[in-house]
Design a protein around this motif. Sequence first.
Motif, PDB file in Angstrom:
ATOM      1  N   LEU A 149      -4.221  74.450 -65.565  1.00 36.72           N
ATOM      2  CA  LEU A 149      -3.327  74.087 -64.646  1.00 36.72           C
ATOM      3  C   LEU A 149      -3.844  72.964 -63.641  1.00 36.72           C
ATOM      4  N   PHE A 185      -3.233  81.847 -61.132  1.00 34.84           N
ATOM      5  CA  PHE A 185      -3.316  81.296 -62.367  1.00 34.84           C
ATOM      6  C   PHE A 185      -3.905  79.609 -62.674  1.00 34.84           C
ATOM      7  N   SER A 234      -6.031  78.820 -65.541  1.00 35.60           N
ATOM      8  CA  SER A 234      -5.522  79.042 -67.034  1.00 35.60           C
ATOM      9  C   SER A 234      -5.117  77.960 -67.610  1.00 35.60           C
ATOM     10  N   VAL A 240      -2.066  75.918 -69.392  1.00 37.22           N
ATOM     11  CA  VAL A 240      -0.520  75.994 -69.057  1.00 37.22           C
ATOM     12  C   VAL A 240      -0.014  76.685 -70.184  1.00 37.22           C
ATOM     13  N   THR A 276      -0.896  79.397 -71.680  1.00 34.10           N
ATOM     14  CA  THR A 276      -0.951  80.743 -71.820  1.00 34.10           C
ATOM     15  C   THR A 276      -0.328  81.389 -70.520  1.00 34.10           C
ATOM     16  N   LEU A 277       0.422  80.674 -69.787  1.00 39.58           N
ATOM     17  CA  LEU A 277       1.040  81.084 -68.493  1.00 39.58           C
ATOM     18  C   LEU A 277       2.412  81.739 -68.806  1.00 39.58           C
ATOM     19  N   SER A 278       2.898  82.697 -68.101  1.00 38.14           N
ATOM     20  CA  SER A 278       4.177  83.227 -68.303  1.00 38.14           C
ATOM     21  C   SER A 278       5.244  82.308 -68.025  1.00 38.14           C
ATOM     22  N   GLN A 315       5.309  81.955 -64.142  1.00 37.55           N
ATOM     23  CA  GLN A 315       4.196  81.250 -63.558  1.00 37.55           C
ATOM     24  C   GLN A 315       4.441  79.726 -63.938  1.00 37.55           C
ATOM     25  N   ARG A 316       4.831  79.516 -65.139  1.00 37.54           N
ATOM     26  CA  ARG A 316       4.937  77.936 -65.519  1.00 37.54           C
ATOM     27  C   ARG A 316       5.962  77.374 -64.561  1.00 37.54           C
TER      28      ARG A 316
END
Lengths: 272, 336
Positions: free
Chosen positions: B113, B147, B150, B152, B154-156, B159-160
């Motif tokens: 991110l 996050f 991490s 992008v 893989t983000l929920s 979160q995204r």
Amino acid sequence: MKRFLRKYGAFAKGSFEVAVMYRVHILLWVFGDFFSLGLTILLWVAIYANSPTEMIRGFTLIQMIFYNLVIHLTGSITYMSPLSDVAEDYYDGRISMSLIKPASYAIQLFFRNLGNNLFSNLFITLPTFLLIATVSLATHQTDTLAWLSFPIFLFSSLLGLFINYFANFIFSNLVFYTDATFGMFQLNQAIVRIFSGALIPLNFFPGWLRTLAGFLPYAGVQYIPAMILLGRTTGSDLLGAIGVQVLWVVFLGFAAQLVWSHSLSRMKVMGG
Amino acid sequence: MIEVKNLTKEFVKYEKEKGLKGLLKGFFNAKKVIKKAVDNISFTINEGEMVGYIGANGAGKSTTIKMLTGILTPTSGEVRIDGIIPYQNRVENAKRIGVVFGQRTQLWWDLPLSESFLILKEIYEMDDAFYEEQMSFFNRILNLDEFIKSPVRTLSLGQRMRADIAASLLHNPKVLYLDEPTIGLDVNAKQRMRDAIKMMNQKYNTTVILTTHDLDDIAELCNRILIIDNGKVIYDGSLHEIKEKYGTTKRIEFEVRDELNAESLNLASVFNVHPDELEITREDKKLSIVFPKLKISVAQMTEEILRRFDVQDISIFDADIERIVARIYDEGKVTL
């Protein structure tokens, strides 16, 4: 200029980083690429073995092998594939995310492709170059290549890169009008492979096809730089060849701008 | 700030008949149909306003937003944002706007991110100090640090979306377009998004245009709403006003001691109203009644029920905005 490079360089950096993320993909790509080069050379060996003459259209076997190596080299130096980006961006509507950025789409795309190009230069161009140097020394065929023309070859390849980008970009705009992504990709691949000299040298073509090739920009992508390094274009011909490339760059650059602004004015965005 | 005059957008569609036969027919001879996605709309939005732009699916909301952001060119009419015509001067306009399309992301899918933010820093030509200040502000209100390293992909979703809203606001745009920014988010994530939007509006007087199907977003953020239906603006005014006019019902929920039986309550005849004007639902020990507040007072209704049941608890509600808007979509017009 510095501001321009900083801004658009960010796109190149991004796509280069994405390429680096996928190691297995890289290995398979490099392997596949050299594998097909090897097959092409074997094919020519077979053709020459069955030919009544040692020379076909001005190429001996060893010269033909060098032709394939050098065309492979120019192919990877000029590697640009905006068509696949445009097709993807358009097909799933992602293009709107590019259009909300304060940056020209065509230039964004150029730099995104430049990131991938850098990558191709690292993993294909360099090994190919080493391969050519090794083969050249091992076969004592040092005069097959015009090493002194190397700087001109690089310059000509750079022009080839721009021609390749613009031609491919213009072609990619057809996607907006036809909604056909995969078909366009296939058609473009076929045209480029034939008319850039990647498949066979252009002087193997029958007269009419040769004439047609002259009206298309693709010879300027790979064939012209390759013929310079192979020492087959020299003197005033060399100047003429570079001149043709420059004209194509200028012409296609303007055309790309026109085509794009027309596409933008009738843009649709897929998927809401 | 934002001026929209007689804006119209037509799309050409190729209709295909059903089945393989129809598709084959369409392959050679597709039928051309012109659809007006946006039909002659006009409105003005002032600096610092937060406006809810609502309408049913396919009403023309996203198409309008795309013309305001310069992605689409109108068939006719005009848009001016701060004097700039976005579809003629897209790049200049893009410097001053932030956009979130809830179903898409502007983040680099494969990269951590933090890289997306660094790339945005260059694209919007932000200097280091400003970038740092903005990043720490968004870290504070959206907790991006959790996050930021991490990739992008893989983000929920929550979160995204937090990351996407930070990305759209990083360069401190004058206008923020939010196209369904809370789609698919849970209650907490929605609240976070709303808080961030509110804070930006207070801090920088950012103009916000919000399309959403979640009317709580509107209730909490916007004091003005535009309702669009079939490409036309059918309402432009305050949420309050529409609530007054259309909120003519009340809802009372009673909790009773004994299990309710299915026997009819006969309330319609008791109050002398048409049965359709009442909406009664029974569930275990809960009885909920929606009724026209001008014909039956809360006191009358409560009294009637108290007389009949052993009531333990009573709650009284105004008509909710969902119900109001559903009615407006049905009618296709607003009569005030």
